[in-house]
Design an enzyme around this catalytic site. Structure first.
Site, PDB file in Angstrom:
ATOM      1  N   HIS A  62       0.844  -1.189   0.000  1.00 19.69           N
ATOM      2  CA  HIS A  62       0.000   0.000   0.000  1.00 19.69           C
ATOM      3  C   HIS A  62       0.883   1.244   0.000  1.00 19.69           C
ATOM      4  CE1 HIS A  62      -3.766   2.041   1.985  1.00 19.69           C
ATOM      5  NE2 HIS A  62      -3.127   2.883   1.189  1.00 19.69           N
ATOM      6  N   HIS A  64       1.339   5.129  -2.275  1.00 17.49           N
ATOM      7  CA  HIS A  64       0.790   6.021  -3.301  1.00 17.49           C
ATOM      8  C   HIS A  64       1.852   6.791  -4.077  1.00 17.49           C
ATOM      9  CE1 HIS A  64      -3.385   5.509  -1.971  1.00 17.49           C
ATOM     10  NE2 HIS A  64      -2.896   5.476  -0.739  1.00 17.49           N
ATOM     11  N   GLU A 128      -7.498   2.165  -3.948  1.00 18.48           N
ATOM     12  CA  GLU A 128      -8.026   2.678  -2.673  1.00 18.48           C
ATOM     13  C   GLU A 128      -8.989   3.806  -3.012  1.00 18.48           C
ATOM     14  OE1 GLU A 128      -6.593   3.962   1.780  1.00 18.48           O
ATOM     15  OE2 GLU A 128      -5.377   4.599   0.086  1.00 18.48           O
ATOM     16  N   HIS A 194     -11.500   2.532   5.153  1.00 30.10           N
ATOM     17  CA  HIS A 194     -12.238   3.790   5.008  1.00 30.10           C
ATOM     18  C   HIS A 194     -13.727   3.486   5.150  1.00 30.10           C
ATOM     19  CE1 HIS A 194      -9.038   6.644   3.967  1.00 30.10           C
ATOM     20  NE2 HIS A 194      -8.441   5.598   3.398  1.00 30.10           N
ATOM     21  N   HIS A 215      -5.013  -0.263   6.460  1.00 34.07           N
ATOM     22  CA  HIS A 215      -4.457   0.501   7.593  1.00 34.07           C
ATOM     23  C   HIS A 215      -5.375   0.462   8.813  1.00 34.07           C
ATOM     24  CE1 HIS A 215      -6.895   3.674   5.781  1.00 34.07           C
ATOM     25  NE2 HIS A 215      -5.990   3.970   4.867  1.00 34.07           N
ATOM     26  N   ASN A 218      -6.995   3.200  11.414  1.00 35.20           N
ATOM     27  CA  ASN A 218      -7.134   4.495  10.745  1.00 35.20           C
ATOM     28  C   ASN A 218      -8.303   4.461   9.771  1.00 35.20           C
ATOM     29  OD1 ASN A 218      -3.686   4.256  10.843  1.00 35.20           O
ATOM     30  ND2 ASN A 218      -4.741   5.904  11.896  1.00 35.20           N
ATOM     31  N   ARG A 226     -19.487  -1.608  23.973  1.00 33.35           N
ATOM     32  CA  ARG A 226     -20.724  -2.237  23.507  1.00 33.35           C
ATOM     33  C   ARG A 226     -20.825  -2.266  21.991  1.00 33.35           C
ATOM     34  NH1 ARG A 226     -22.886   1.005  27.742  1.00 33.35           N
ATOM     35  NH2 ARG A 226     -23.343  -0.246  29.612  1.00 33.35           N
ATOM     36  N   HIS A 250       0.592   7.726  12.727  1.00 30.11           N
ATOM     37  CA  HIS A 250      -0.706   7.085  12.536  1.00 30.11           C
ATOM     38  C   HIS A 250      -1.138   6.239  13.729  1.00 30.11           C
ATOM     39  CE1 HIS A 250      -0.159   8.251   8.336  1.00 30.11           C
ATOM     40  NE2 HIS A 250      -1.434   7.970   8.151  1.00 30.11           N
ATOM     41  N   ASP A 273       1.767   3.458   3.166  1.00 24.41           N
ATOM     42  CA  ASP A 273       0.701   4.385   2.767  1.00 24.41           C
ATOM     43  C   ASP A 273       1.317   5.727   2.382  1.00 24.41           C
ATOM     44  OD1 ASP A 273      -1.866   5.254   2.202  1.00 24.41           O
ATOM     45  OD2 ASP A 273      -2.336   5.809   4.265  1.00 24.41           O
TER      46      ASP A 273
END
Length: 393
Positions: A62, A64, A128, A194, A215, A218, A226, A250, A273
């Protein structure tokens, strides 16, 4: 000297981190692109690596961009620069990650990146976005997000021409679970990320075929007593590999320790990332259609201030794992090399120091674990010139 002689290299006196444990002062022979043997007597001409540690090349699932370049640019030269930047920091196998954009534009990027996979520069493509939650979009442009309609997901997978490795999506969205099933049938990794998913829906996604947590911690709900949410579901299932970003930004070190204590190194894949600022200094950088400011090494969106990827390289993640988190060398190697290699289906050729595997190696000093040299497929990328040959007895 013959061509065959030039294609042979032997490293002597190094600490080798092997699948069965750490061996001190051992020898590793390379012939052509592969590891030709481990152990044996030192010979004249061997390179003297006394005082250094050799680990397998790192595998990033992962990432970019880096070196001021982005995989989401759709420009081959930028992708080459990004891959080279991370290679010089020990990442010998890279899966290039895109970022949310118009579907047709992301498909065009995939076409460009697929050519670099075919050239052996990249190991695949990770999408992603845009199939992620508005509530957890992070550094993705909200107006470009889409529900994971299987037809749209399939369009991106097809654009990668057989080189799509992973798609991150939010399974609670309309079409999410159907897309997970489709990806699993296609042999593409479905990753939960995400997401605003709850515990039960995340379990449904895993049963449908999701095998990666993008990730972990995050861009997803936290753990409540609960409402355990996606984190607990992803951590507790043996079928799921969890990505972690160990950059000190992170995740708090204790959170990373919690993940290791629950999942174990064989289910943790350390990732970067990273965006284009990896390997660079502070300043302004693009991340897909968004603008990012890097200050003191931390990347945040110019508008809104959300964390926007990292500036991490995997040599730094390796060093932090050992010196900050107290992982053993074998645990760190498992998460940086063996686990992601196995997840990609490449465990037979990379991910560990074993005879017959590709000679993808990282050399660090044995004191501070700082990167010294990188070899990919039997050829030094950086640092090889610093080693002298063993003197005859």
């Amino acid at each position: 000297m013959t061509t065959a002689d030039r294609d042979r290299t032997a490293l002597a006196g190094a600490r080798l981190v092997l699948p069965g444990g750490v061996v001190e002062g051992d020898r590793l022979a390379v012939e052509g692109e592969r590891i030709a043997g481990l152990g044996g007597d030192t010979e004249p001409g061997d390179l003297d690596l006394t005082g250094y540690t050799v680990v397998p090349g790192f595998v990033d699932l992962h990432v970019h961009g880096g070196g001021g370049a982005s995989y989401a640019s759709g420009i081959a030269e930028e992708a080459l620069l990004a891959a080279r930047t991370h290679l010089e920091h020990g990442t010998t196998t890279t899966v290039a990650s895109t970022v949310t954009g118009e579907i047709d534009e992301v498909a065009r990027q995939a076409h460009v990146l697929s050519e670099l996979v075919e050239d052996g520069v990249l190991a695949g493509i990770h999408f992603e976005g845009p199939f992620i939650s508005h509530n957890r979009c992070g550094a993705h442009r909200p107006d470009l997000l889409r529900d994971p309609d299987p037809a749209l997901v399939r369009k991106l997978v097809d654009a990668a021409r057989g080189h799509a490795r992973m798609v991150t999506l939010a399974p609670e969205l309309p079409g999410g679970l159907d897309s997970v099933r489709m990806l699993a049938d296609l042999g593409v990794i479905a990753a939960v990320g995400h997401t605003d998913s709850d515990y039960a829906t995340t379990l449904e996604a895993i049963e449908a075929g999701a095998t990666v947590a993008t990730h972990l911690f995050n861009a997803m709900p936290g753990i409540a007593h609960r409402a355990p949410g996606p984190i607990v579901a992803l951590l507790e299932d043996e079928r799921v590999t969890v990505e972690l970003i160990n950059d000190g930004v992170h995740l708090h070190p204790s959170v990373l320790d919690l993940a290791y204590g629950t999942a174990g190194a064989n289910r943790v894949a350390l990732i970067t990332d990273a965006m284009g600022a990896a390997g660079m200094g502070d300043g302004l950088y693009p991340l897909g259609p968004l603008q990012v400011e890097v200050k003191d090494g931390v990347a945040r969106l110019v508008e809104g201030g959300a964390i926007a990827g990292s500036t991490l390289t995997l040599d730094v993640a390796f060093k932090r794992s050992v010196t900050v988190n107290g992982l053993s060398l074998n645990q760190a190697v498992e998460s940086l090399s063996a686990t992601p290699a196995r997840l990609l289906g490449l465990g037979d050729s990379i991910g560990s120091l074993e005879t017959g595997k590709l000679a993808d190696l990282v050399v660090v000093d044995s004191d501070g674990y700082d990167l010294v040299a990188v070899m990919r497929r039997g050829r030094w990328i950086v640092g090889g010139e610093r080693f002298s040959t063993v003197k005859p007895a």
